[in-house]
Design a protein around this motif. Sequence first.
Motif, mmCIF file in Angstrom:
data_model
loop_
_atom_site.group_PDB
_atom_site.id
_atom_site.type_symbol
_atom_site.label_atom_id
_atom_site.label_comp_id
_atom_site.label_asym_id
_atom_site.label_seq_id
_atom_site.Cartn_x
_atom_site.Cartn_y
_atom_site.Cartn_z
ATOM 1 N N UNK A 73 0.829 -1.194 0.000
ATOM 2 C CA UNK A 73 0.000 0.000 0.000
ATOM 3 C C UNK A 73 0.867 1.249 0.000
ATOM 4 N N UNK A 74 0.481 2.232 -0.793
ATOM 5 C CA UNK A 74 1.116 3.543 -0.755
ATOM 6 C C UNK A 74 0.053 4.569 -0.398
ATOM 7 N N UNK A 75 0.496 5.685 0.179
ATOM 8 C CA UNK A 75 -0.445 6.649 0.739
ATOM 9 C C UNK A 75 -0.137 8.055 0.244
ATOM 10 N N UNK A 76 -1.190 8.854 0.099
ATOM 11 C CA UNK A 76 -1.031 10.237 -0.321
ATOM 12 C C UNK A 76 -2.383 10.876 -0.523
ATOM 13 N N UNK A 77 -2.374 12.061 -1.144
ATOM 14 C CA UNK A 77 -3.594 12.720 -1.594
ATOM 15 C C UNK A 77 -3.605 12.619 -3.114
ATOM 16 N N UNK A 101 -2.078 11.970 6.841
ATOM 17 C CA UNK A 101 -1.669 11.146 7.975
ATOM 18 C C UNK A 101 -0.175 10.839 7.870
ATOM 19 N N UNK A 102 0.561 10.912 8.964
ATOM 20 C CA UNK A 102 2.013 10.686 8.911
ATOM 21 C C UNK A 102 2.356 9.229 8.625
ATOM 22 N N UNK A 103 3.568 9.019 8.140
ATOM 23 C CA UNK A 103 3.989 7.682 7.739
ATOM 24 C C UNK A 103 3.996 6.706 8.909
ATOM 25 N N UNK A 104 4.304 7.193 10.110
ATOM 26 C CA UNK A 104 4.348 6.262 11.233
ATOM 27 C C UNK A 104 2.958 5.717 11.573
ATOM 28 N N UNK A 105 1.903 6.372 11.075
ATOM 29 C CA UNK A 105 0.543 5.868 11.272
ATOM 30 C C UNK A 105 0.108 5.008 10.095
ATOM 31 N N UNK A 106 0.347 5.446 8.871
ATOM 32 C CA UNK A 106 -0.045 4.636 7.718
ATOM 33 C C UNK A 106 0.765 3.342 7.648
ATOM 34 N N UNK A 132 -8.706 -1.508 -8.369
ATOM 35 C CA UNK A 132 -8.064 -0.541 -9.255
ATOM 36 C C UNK A 132 -9.036 0.537 -9.744
ATOM 37 N N UNK A 133 -10.333 0.291 -9.626
ATOM 38 C CA UNK A 133 -11.340 1.258 -10.056
ATOM 39 C C UNK A 133 -11.994 1.976 -8.874
ATOM 40 N N UNK A 134 -11.384 1.837 -7.696
ATOM 41 C CA UNK A 134 -11.949 2.436 -6.488
ATOM 42 C C UNK A 134 -11.002 3.468 -5.898
ATOM 43 N N UNK A 135 -11.575 4.480 -5.309
ATOM 44 C CA UNK A 135 -10.818 5.419 -4.480
ATOM 45 C C UNK A 135 -10.958 4.964 -3.033
ATOM 46 N N UNK A 136 -9.832 4.778 -2.353
ATOM 47 C CA UNK A 136 -9.826 4.279 -0.974
ATOM 48 C C UNK A 136 -9.380 5.406 -0.050
ATOM 49 N N UNK A 137 -10.228 5.761 0.897
ATOM 50 C CA UNK A 137 -9.922 6.837 1.831
ATOM 51 C C UNK A 137 -9.787 6.331 3.250
#
Length: 243
Positions: A73-77, A101-106, A132-137
């Motif tokens: 998993x990768x995280x961002x906006x 959210x900071x990396x230590x939480x994700x 792949x067709x979903x936005x995950x928040x």
Amino acid sequence: MEYVNHLAAGGYAFIPGSYYQTLPDINCDNKDIFLSELEQLKLAYEKLTLDPYSAGNRWRGYAQCRRNEQGELSFGHFTEYKQTKKYNPDTGGIVRHYPLLPENITANRLMQTILQDDIAFVEAYKRIGPLEELSVGIHLFRYEAQCDAPAYSSPVWLHKDDEDVVFVHLIHASANMLGGDNLIAPTPKNIERVLRLEALFDTLVVNHDKYHAVTPIGCRQPGETALRDIILVTFQRTIKEAA
């Protein structure tokens, strides 16, 4: 599959926290590791930002996630966060910006395990398409209430979300809290179920078949503060009808 089937048939499912504590990456042999990761996760709520887009004494952090071919998993906006007026007449129609959210939480072991299990759930559910067709928040919410200053959600009463599937994971609810009950309803005038998330990781998952709400949070004793901390994980088809 029991909980997946319940969501498909009934529009919601309650998943007890004990289920998550049996998952291999959470039910670790070293209890000290589990407690350390849990403490790190709980501390994140002390650093959230008061939601500037709505009243209700809610503190919030946000990220979106994607999964690569290796299952990581990768995280961002990655896309704008915006709800429609159709589903959120209070604060819909505007692009909202929240601190990432900071990396230590994700990267937190418990957070990652919950997210991966939610993803597996949605993939087994099948009704909203491939990941792949979903936005995950991922939203971290803290409801912080005092006797004369309740905390509440937006919208405050029965509603449906823009997102197609929503998981509400409880991390903490203080003993002095009033309210915080989840409501499930087939129509805005007919409530069929009231339930409360009480134990660590107790979870409610809902889809578009039912309306839902959480009652405002109050505090039992003057001079005290009541807290309710949750992780909200949302899955939304990226191609939606115009609102």
